[in-house]
Enzyme design. Structure first.
Site, mmCIF file in Angstrom:
data_model
loop_
_atom_site.group_PDB
_atom_site.id
_atom_site.type_symbol
_atom_site.label_atom_id
_atom_site.label_comp_id
_atom_site.label_asym_id
_atom_site.label_seq_id
_atom_site.Cartn_x
_atom_site.Cartn_y
_atom_site.Cartn_z
ATOM 1 N N ASP A 10 4.747 1.148 -3.321
ATOM 2 C CA ASP A 10 4.017 0.152 -2.527
ATOM 3 C C ASP A 10 2.592 0.666 -2.295
ATOM 4 O O ASP A 10 2.410 1.761 -1.751
ATOM 5 C CB ASP A 10 4.751 -0.032 -1.190
ATOM 6 C CG ASP A 10 4.150 -1.124 -0.343
ATOM 7 O OD1 ASP A 10 4.887 -1.739 0.442
ATOM 8 O OD2 ASP A 10 2.923 -1.366 -0.486
ATOM 9 N N VAL A 33 0.165 -8.248 -3.406
ATOM 10 C CA VAL A 33 -0.599 -7.098 -2.896
ATOM 11 C C VAL A 33 -1.436 -7.515 -1.684
ATOM 12 O O VAL A 33 -1.473 -6.833 -0.661
ATOM 13 C CB VAL A 33 -1.538 -6.563 -4.000
ATOM 14 C CG1 VAL A 33 -2.505 -5.531 -3.469
ATOM 15 C CG2 VAL A 33 -0.731 -5.985 -5.141
ATOM 16 N N ASP A 34 -2.088 -8.666 -1.800
ATOM 17 C CA ASP A 34 -2.983 -9.182 -0.748
ATOM 18 C C ASP A 34 -2.216 -9.320 0.566
ATOM 19 O O ASP A 34 -2.642 -8.836 1.625
ATOM 20 C CB ASP A 34 -3.506 -10.554 -1.202
ATOM 21 C CG ASP A 34 -4.810 -10.958 -0.545
ATOM 22 O OD1 ASP A 34 -5.250 -12.096 -0.784
ATOM 23 O OD2 ASP A 34 -5.387 -10.152 0.205
#
Ligand code: APR
Length: 170
Positions: A10, A33-34
């Site tokens: 992560d 991801v954002d």
């Protein structure tokens, strides 16, 4: 000497100077991801993005460009937001994808970041095939690595398939 590394994991858990975010041009968050970066980093990141939108990025961040904000509560100093191209089967947008890595690393260098975590930009929602994205990403990142401006450029891949595709020794 810069090392190009890859980990499966992560990106919000990486203890680095700068984390690159696969954002969208609004800079106001999203999924993938954002979403993880805004969730993990907290409201400070969105507040900084809003300031950018109220300032010189009134029209949003163009595809292929990069801008830095605080990393908020992430174990990093900065988040560098970049907007990947949506994959197209009729138009070759590789130069825009390469620009995301090149511009993000230019911003990182200007900040004095020595370690940078990078996601597989455009390979999620934006549909870019992993192998081709890896080819573009590795070429653009190797260029920056050759500058000697960084200690580590770390690709952070969320799953096994992406990890296999992003092989720095390939
Ligand atoms: N850490 C590392 N990698 C991740 C994580 C995470 N926490 N979450 C997702 N990924 C991986 C995905 O599996 C994919 O391989 O990041 C890669 C990029 O996927 P997306 O996050 O969907 O980014 P992208 O394809 O560039 O699409 C950007 O999606 O989230 C929205 O706001 C964002 O509109 C923008 C679009």
């Amino acid at each position: 000497m810069t090392v190009l590394t890859r980990v499966q994991g992560d990106i919000t858990e990486q203890h680095v100077d700068a984390v690159v975010n696969a954002a969208n041009s609004s800079l106001l968050g999203g999924g993938g991801v954002d979403g993880a970066i805004h969730r993990g980093g907290g409201p400070e990141i969105l507040a900084a993005c809003r300031e950018l939108r109220a300032g010189h990025l009134g029209g949003g961040l163009p595809t292929g460009q990069a801008v830095a904000t605080t990393a908020g509560r992430l174990p990093a100093r900065w988040v560098i937001h970049t907007v990947g191209p949506v994959h197209s089967t009729t138009e070759d947008r590789s130069a825009l994808l390469a620009s995301c890595y090149r511009e993000s690393l230019r911003v990182a260098r200007e900040l004095g970041a020595r370690t940078v975590a990078l996601p597989a930009i455009s390979t999620g929602v934006y549909g870019w095939p992993l192998d081709d994205a890896a080819r573009v990403a590795l070429a653009a990142t190797r260029e920056a690595a050759a500058s000697g401006a960084f200690d580590e450029l770390r690709f952070v891949l969320f799953d096994e398939r992406a990890y296999r595709a992003f092989d720095p020794s390939s």
